[in-house]
Design an enzyme around this catalytic site. Structure first.
Site, PDB file in Angstrom:
ATOM      1  N   PRO A   1       0.914  -1.105  -0.017  1.00 61.69           N
ATOM      2  CA  PRO A   1      -0.129   0.104  -0.131  1.00 61.69           C
ATOM      3  C   PRO A   1       0.754   1.214  -0.089  1.00 61.69           C
ATOM      4  O   PRO A   1       1.413   1.331   1.045  1.00 61.69           O
ATOM      5  CB  PRO A   1      -0.878  -0.008   1.268  1.00 61.69           C
ATOM      6  CG  PRO A   1      -0.100  -1.058   2.194  1.00 61.69           C
ATOM      7  CD  PRO A   1       1.147  -1.971   1.352  1.00 61.69           C
TER       8      PRO A   1
ATOM      9  N   ASP B   1       5.880   2.341   2.077  1.00 55.07           N
ATOM     10  CA  ASP B   1       4.945   1.337   2.379  1.00 55.07           C
ATOM     11  C   ASP B   1       4.081   1.632   3.724  1.00 55.07           C
ATOM     12  O   ASP B   1       4.617   1.495   4.865  1.00 55.07           O
ATOM     13  CB  ASP B   1       6.099  -0.210   2.813  1.00 55.07           C
ATOM     14  CG  ASP B   1       4.707  -1.114   3.086  1.00 55.07           C
ATOM     15  OD1 ASP B   1       3.932  -1.045   3.348  1.00 55.07           O
ATOM     16  OD2 ASP B   1       5.521  -2.348   2.789  1.00 55.07           O
ATOM     17  N   HIS B   2       2.962   1.775   3.671  1.00 58.58           N
ATOM     18  CA  HIS B   2       1.895   2.401   4.513  1.00 58.58           C
ATOM     19  C   HIS B   2       1.954   1.280   5.810  1.00 58.58           C
ATOM     20  O   HIS B   2       1.110   1.710   6.820  1.00 58.58           O
ATOM     21  CB  HIS B   2       0.684   3.047   4.036  1.00 58.58           C
ATOM     22  CG  HIS B   2       0.057   4.160   4.861  1.00 58.58           C
ATOM     23  ND1 HIS B   2       0.446   4.239   5.892  1.00 58.58           N
ATOM     24  CD2 HIS B   2      -1.092   4.762   4.592  1.00 58.58           C
ATOM     25  CE1 HIS B   2      -0.190   5.459   6.633  1.00 58.58           C
ATOM     26  NE2 HIS B   2      -1.303   5.668   5.763  1.00 58.58           N
ATOM     27  N   ARG B   3       2.054   0.151   5.668  1.00 55.64           N
ATOM     28  CA  ARG B   3       1.895  -0.816   6.509  1.00 55.64           C
ATOM     29  C   ARG B   3       3.272  -0.738   7.626  1.00 55.64           C
ATOM     30  O   ARG B   3       2.921  -1.153   8.802  1.00 55.64           O
ATOM     31  CB  ARG B   3       2.228  -2.413   5.969  1.00 55.64           C
ATOM     32  CG  ARG B   3       1.132  -2.831   5.209  1.00 55.64           C
ATOM     33  CD  ARG B   3       1.231  -4.276   4.554  1.00 55.64           C
ATOM     34  NE  ARG B   3       2.807  -4.027   3.527  1.00 55.64           N
ATOM     35  CZ  ARG B   3       3.259  -4.915   3.127  1.00 55.64           C
ATOM     36  NH1 ARG B   3       2.633  -6.203   3.158  1.00 55.64           N
ATOM     37  NH2 ARG B   3       4.392  -4.537   2.213  1.00 55.64           N
TER      38      ARG B   3
END
Ligand code: CAO
Length: 421
Positions: free
Chosen positions: A215, A393-395
């Site tokens: 994401p 990476d939004h995680r």
């Protein structure tokens, strides 16, 4: 002594074959059993391993060449004594495996083993697999470079391939192929066909996977590099006398390494189970290089320990060798963060795609002189502004951290003290 490696009789009624991969280059140190060449005929693909330890002194073929029995392929400098007899030469070639028969019912159940290559691995880095497995992977459109080989010397086995496919099916990412219908564009006008290079294909697959798996968020900012521009010009003039080139990129690398030290999450990777972060205490930077065969990302190691001039020299060297296809596989591995600079070309901003297993990438656009309001003087003054974009990476990284990173990077680029060696 110098030994010649020639192509022996390939057997199976195969008179000639096309060179599809040359994983080694002149000057490379090679060891016994290392694959020197992959050939493809209309019947099979064949790996040609070395029978000697030594150093390649000459590569006498190139990808796409048609080679026939007894053609001279390589010259190798080796300390091993004795001449290469015809029979020895023949041992250099492994017998082509028969056509694979991909009938899942008749295959043994693959073992449950970790399929993905470890952190730091990149596509195409010296895959060791039998011709049958290669052929099957091609038919199933699987990139062997993604799979961790569990066979002897890291060889990717048929079981590894099956296990990988099973895993991708289980995690729902099985079919990456876009099911485009075949369209005859020539019905609307004249068309031409341009073959994708191997680099194009590998990069395309990797980018697609990154885009689908990660994401992405992209945060844009700019840095006032007016002072840095003046400082760089001075260094550039001095370096020019020695035939060296100093662009903005080494300064950006240095600045990024400094910010990564302060914000280690940006210099990490998710572990295989996605349960912890692997924080890297080294600062190896991937640099996107535009080459005639496509995009390549060689790695500059220990950026934080090198001077601006050292970084400049290394950049000139790896970007030139990337364009000449002279990089060693190891030079494409191990980066902990990547920079993609389009600043020498143009554009005001873009969204770079994260280079897995990394979690963030910096995209750099072209600097521009802009009028900036000076509160103290009450007037506008020309300032040199460098636009940049951070995708992450939004995680792993939240928006607040992303914003802090780009703010800090902007500040560091505005203070030339960080760049004095
Ligand atoms: N603002 C203003 N000028 C810039 C600049 C920026 N952000 N970045 C570079 N420049 C200038 C350089 O300083 C140089 O000018 P001088 O000779 O006056 O110093 C000129 O532009 C050309 O630079 P360069 O592109 O040759 O060198 P670089 O170190 O900036 O970049 C490399 C090297 C290998 C990264 C680059 O050549 C390249 O291949 N870029 C493309 C990367 C790419 O394709 N990314 C996209 C990936 S996603 O598809």
């Amino acid at each position: 002594m110098i030994k010649e490696i020639r192509l022996p009789d390939l057997g199976e009624g195969i008179d000639s074959a096309v060179v599809s991969e040359i994983p080694v280059a002149s000057g490379n140190q090679i060891s016994k059993d290392e694959v020197l060449l992959v050939l493809e005929s209309d019947k099979a693909s064949m790996e040609i391993p070395s029978d000697h330890n030594g150093k390649i002194t000459e590569v006498l073929i190139k990808e796409g060449d048609d080679v026939s029995t007894n053609d001279l392929l390589f010259k190798i400098e080796t300390s091993e004594t004795g001449s290469v007899s015809k029979s020895e030469e023949s041992q250099v070639i492994r017998e082509p495996e028969p056509e694979p028969e991909p009938e899942p019912e008749s295959e043994p159940e693959p073992e449950p083993i970790p399929m993905l290559k470890p952190e730091g691995s990149k596509l195409g880095d010296g895959v060791f697999a039998s011709p049958g497995v290669r052929r099957l992977a091609r038919e199933l459109e699987v990139n062997l470079g993604l799979i961790r080989g569990t066979g002897a010397k890291g060889r990717t086995t048929k079981n590894d391939l099956h296990g990988y496919i099973k895993m991708r099916m289980q995690d729902g990412s099985g079919s990456r192929k876009s099911h485009r219908e075949s369209i005859d564009f020539s019905q609307w006008g004249n068309v031409e066909f341009l073959k994708l290079t191997k680099v194009n294909k590998i990069t395309g697959q990797r980018l697609q996977e990154s885009w689908q798996d990660i994401p992405h968020v992209t945060q844009h900012n700019y840095a006032d590099i007016t002072e840095l521009d003046g400082y760089r010009k001075k260094i550039k003039e001095e370096a020019k006398k020695e035939g060296k080139k100093v662009t903005f990129l080494p300064f950006l690398m240095r600045a990024v390494a400094l910010v990564l030290k302060e914000m280690p999450r940006f210099n990490s990777s998710l572990d295989e189970k996605e349960e912890s972060l692997v924080i890297k205490n080294y600062y190896h930077m991937g640099v996107a290089v535009d080459t005639p065969s496509g995009l390549m990302v060689p790695c500059v190691r220990d950026v934080d320990k090198k001077t601006i001039l050292e970084l400049s020299e290394e950049l000139m060297d790896i970007s030139q060798r990337a364009r000449e296809k002279k990089l060693k596989p190891n030079e494409l591995k191990g980066s902990s963060f990547t920079i993609s600079s389009l600043g020498g070309i143009g554009g005001t901003s873009f969204s770079p795609i994260v280079n897995p297993p990394e979690v963030a990438i910096l995209g750099v656009s072209k600097s521009e002189w802009k009028p900036v309001y000076n509160k103290e003087s009450g007037g506008f003054e020309p300032r040199y502004q460098l636009p940049f974009s951070l995708s992450y990476d939004h995680r792993v990284i939240d928006g607040a951290s992303g914003a802090s990173f780009v703010e800090r990077l902007s500040t560091v680029l505005g203070e030339i003290d960080s760049f004095k060696d």
